[in-house]
Design a protein around this motif. Structure first.
Motif, PDB file in Angstrom:
ATOM      1  N   MET A   2     -15.181  33.769 -16.441  1.00 28.70           N
ATOM      2  CA  MET A   2     -15.807  35.085 -16.542  1.00 28.70           C
ATOM      3  C   MET A   2     -14.715  36.135 -16.740  1.00 28.70           C
ATOM      4  O   MET A   2     -13.815  36.245 -15.903  1.00 28.70           O
ATOM      5  N   VAL A   3     -14.795  36.881 -17.834  1.00 29.85           N
ATOM      6  CA  VAL A   3     -13.721  37.792 -18.233  1.00 29.85           C
ATOM      7  C   VAL A   3     -14.284  39.210 -18.410  1.00 29.85           C
ATOM      8  O   VAL A   3     -15.333  39.396 -19.030  1.00 29.85           O
ATOM      9  N   VAL A   4     -13.572  40.172 -17.863  1.00 28.60           N
ATOM     10  CA  VAL A   4     -13.924  41.579 -18.029  1.00 28.60           C
ATOM     11  C   VAL A   4     -12.690  42.339 -18.509  1.00 28.60           C
ATOM     12  O   VAL A   4     -11.664  42.361 -17.820  1.00 28.60           O
ATOM     13  N   ARG A   5     -12.785  42.894 -19.712  1.00 31.52           N
ATOM     14  CA  ARG A   5     -11.677  43.673 -20.284  1.00 31.52           C
ATOM     15  C   ARG A   5     -10.349  42.912 -20.249  1.00 31.52           C
ATOM     16  O   ARG A   5      -9.309  43.449 -19.869  1.00 31.52           O
ATOM     17  N   GLY A   6     -10.413  41.667 -20.630  1.00 34.47           N
ATOM     18  CA  GLY A   6      -9.196  40.876 -20.768  1.00 34.47           C
ATOM     19  C   GLY A   6      -8.674  40.232 -19.509  1.00 34.47           C
ATOM     20  O   GLY A   6      -7.667  39.523 -19.552  1.00 34.47           O
ATOM     21  N   ARG A   7      -9.349  40.445 -18.383  1.00 33.98           N
ATOM     22  CA  ARG A   7      -8.909  39.840 -17.117  1.00 33.98           C
ATOM     23  C   ARG A   7      -9.981  38.903 -16.567  1.00 33.98           C
ATOM     24  O   ARG A   7     -11.163  39.264 -16.551  1.00 33.98           O
ATOM     25  N   PRO A   8      -9.592  37.724 -16.102  1.00 30.16           N
ATOM     26  CA  PRO A   8     -10.582  36.843 -15.483  1.00 30.16           C
ATOM     27  C   PRO A   8     -11.029  37.401 -14.135  1.00 30.16           C
ATOM     28  O   PRO A   8     -10.212  37.900 -13.356  1.00 30.16           O
ATOM     29  N   VAL A   9     -12.331  37.330 -13.883  1.00 29.54           N
ATOM     30  CA  VAL A   9     -12.866  37.752 -12.578  1.00 29.54           C
ATOM     31  C   VAL A   9     -13.491  36.577 -11.846  1.00 29.54           C
ATOM     32  O   VAL A   9     -13.934  36.715 -10.700  1.00 29.54           O
ATOM     33  N   GLN A  22      -1.853  36.132 -20.574  1.00 26.59           N
ATOM     34  CA  GLN A  22      -0.802  35.427 -19.846  1.00 26.59           C
ATOM     35  C   GLN A  22      -1.137  33.948 -19.683  1.00 26.59           C
ATOM     36  O   GLN A  22      -0.239  33.098 -19.717  1.00 26.59           O
ATOM     37  N   ILE A  23      -2.421  33.643 -19.511  1.00 20.56           N
ATOM     38  CA  ILE A  23      -2.831  32.232 -19.447  1.00 20.56           C
ATOM     39  C   ILE A  23      -2.633  31.583 -20.819  1.00 20.56           C
ATOM     40  O   ILE A  23      -2.139  30.457 -20.936  1.00 20.56           O
ATOM     41  N   ALA A  24      -3.008  32.312 -21.873  1.00 21.39           N
ATOM     42  CA  ALA A  24      -2.875  31.772 -23.226  1.00 21.39           C
ATOM     43  C   ALA A  24      -1.422  31.541 -23.596  1.00 21.39           C
ATOM     44  O   ALA A  24      -1.103  30.647 -24.398  1.00 21.39           O
ATOM     45  N   ALA A  25      -0.500  32.332 -23.030  1.00 18.69           N
ATOM     46  CA  ALA A  25       0.924  32.196 -23.349  1.00 18.69           C
ATOM     47  C   ALA A  25       1.558  30.970 -22.702  1.00 18.69           C
ATOM     48  O   ALA A  25       2.637  30.543 -23.104  1.00 18.69           O
TER      49      ALA A  25
END
Length: 472
Positions: free
Chosen positions: A392-399, A427-430
């Motif tokens: 679950m992602v909100v504005r590029g950050r997982p919640v 950061q996870i994708a990197a």
């Protein structure tokens, strides 16, 4: 009557209490630790450790019976139930020295093997000793909840505190309660050759994301576990070897043994909280964000604090209170980054918000990304392709993250790290994950978040086209 004065008094030698005692002592505080039962508490002796050991037995048996898909002939997978319990006992004995009285006395801690009872706001009596402490920590944990079902008092039954002492395999195990404990023990016993019926008053695994829970429940049903939902137990009757549970709607379930797995209750009965002016709640003890009770000299941590009932939460609470108790620094406990797992096969793991919770809280800002185990090469090689991850992602950050599948309890660690440190999906994708690993599922989930932005974006295609035409 002996009298002792100390800096820190810890009541309860389970995971939380031991963490506080060891940390405080090694940082220079004078510590007294009380334990009237087993060192190591429920987790070591009756919970996490023995249950996972028995689950391992079930996995070994299941693996023998289902090995042909790997080119190995299926075998009998016959379980010696008593020998399996010896395995459980050996696992406990192997870990026990880390929680032993001798080890903690080696830290300079005064260990008293008695239950503690408050006799004032600053004093606790333990046997023939009265301890006066500047700071007191209640870490007494929880015990199996046994509801007052008519007839139960006349019928032999097991709880997690007695099940691991059982030496003869149940012919047909009835389990009242379809939560994590009930479902873990159901699968372990069906794989060890027992018939199993789970009787759940509402929905099995009802606290988890229903989409993920269904993957686990369908697997257990395929393995032979009978799961009866909306079956509120109204009466229990019979005797050892012939037990009947009648549901409120009239359904009757018959078995040889009965396991009560309906939940936990906080261990507060022996504490005499009133003498210490500590307010109880329906689920334990009232605490604020810093884990302080209504008596500001007293903290309550772990299960007895009435929140999430996991061993790792008690350990987390220990770190929170050590910061404020020893150093006088502000420190508050949070729950948004706390993960948990159910160790069925496939495993079920969660951290942060579920999809339903995230939709309610964030509405249209929420994006849900998925990745399925069927697209992970290591899962294919291991024949472990059942399951998926939702982030679950909100504005590029997982919640929040929900995972069902092989090693879900391991995979959730990365998302717990991300939520604890407010990391971004970028950061996870990197991260570079070694190939082929199950851990690639996490990176691919992050990739699934960015794929539409990269491959379906008209602007990205225009930029690429411009560079190819005009940049040498």
């Amino acid at each position: 009557m002996k009298r002792v004065k100390t800096d820190v008094l810890v009541i309860g030698a389970g995971s939380g209490g031991l963490s506080v005692a060891a940390g405080a002592a090694q940082m220079g505080a004078d510590v007294v630790l009380l334990e009237g039962h087993e060192m190591g508490g429920d987790c070591l002796n009756y919970g996490c450790v023995p249950s996972k050991a028995l689950i391992a037995t079930g996995k070994a048996a299941y693996g023998q019976k289902n090995s042909a898909r790997f080119g190995v002939a299926d075998a009998g997978g016959v379980v010696d139930y008593a020998a399996a319990k010896d395995h459980v006992a050996d696992v406990i004995a192997t870990i026990a020295p880390m929680d032993s009285q001798e080890r903690f006395e080696g830290f300079g801690i005064n260990v008293i093997r008695e239950f503690g009872t408050f006799i004032s706001e600053t004093e606790v009596q333990a046997g023939d000793t009265v301890i006066t402490a500047r700071r007191i920590v209640i870490a007494t944990g929880s015990s199996p909840l046994v509801p007052p079902i008519p007839g139960l008092e006349t019928v032999p039954y097991e709880t997690n505190e007695t099940l691991f002492d059982l030496r003869e395999a149940p012919e047909h195990l009835l389990i009242i309660g379809g939560g994590p404990i009930g479902m873990e023990m159901a699968q372990a016993h069906i794989r060890m050759g027992c018939a199993v019926t789970v009787i759940e008053g509402s929905k099995a695994l009802g606290k988890d994301d229903p989409e993920l829970a269904e993957v686990v429940l369908s697997t257990l049903k395929d393995e032979g576990v009978v799961i009866e939902e909306d079956a509120l137990a109204a009466e229990i009757r019979g005797a050892a070897g012939a037990i009947e549970v009648e549901a409120k709607d009239g359904r009757v379930f018959k078995g040889s043994h009965l396991l009560m797995a309906v939940g936990r209750k906080a261990n507060t009965d022996k504490l005499n909280l009133e003498a210490a002016k500590i307010a109880p709640t329906r689920n334990g003890i009232e605490v604020d964000d810093s884990m302080r009770t209504t008596n500001k000299r007293v903290y309550a941590i772990g299960d007895v604090a009435g929140g999430l009932q996991f061993t790792h939460v008690a350990g987390y609470h220990a770190g929170v209170i050590i910061r404020s108790m020893l150093f006088g620094l502000p420190s508050k406990a949070k729950t948004s980054h706390i993960p948990w797992a159910t160790y069925t096969d496939p495993e079920l793991a969660q951290v942060g918000l579920t999809e339903a919770q995230a939709r309610e809280q964030h509405g249209k800002r929420l994006e849900v990304v998925r990745f399925h185990y069927t697209h992970n090469d290591r899962a294919i090689a291991e024949r472990k392709t059942k399951g998926f991850i939702k982030v679950m992602v909100v504005r590029g950050r997982p919640v929040g993250a929900s995972i069902v599948g092989y090693q879900a309890g391991e995979l959730i660690n990365l998302w717990a790290l991300a939520l604890a440190n407010k990391m971004k999906m970028s950061q996870i994708a990197a991260m570079v994950a070694p190939y082929p690993t199950i851990g690639e599922i996490n990176k691919r989930a992050a990739g699934a978040y960015f794929s539409p932005r990269l491959f379906e974006s008209g602007m990205v295609k225009k930029v690429v086209g411009f560079v190819q035409r005009f940049v040498p």
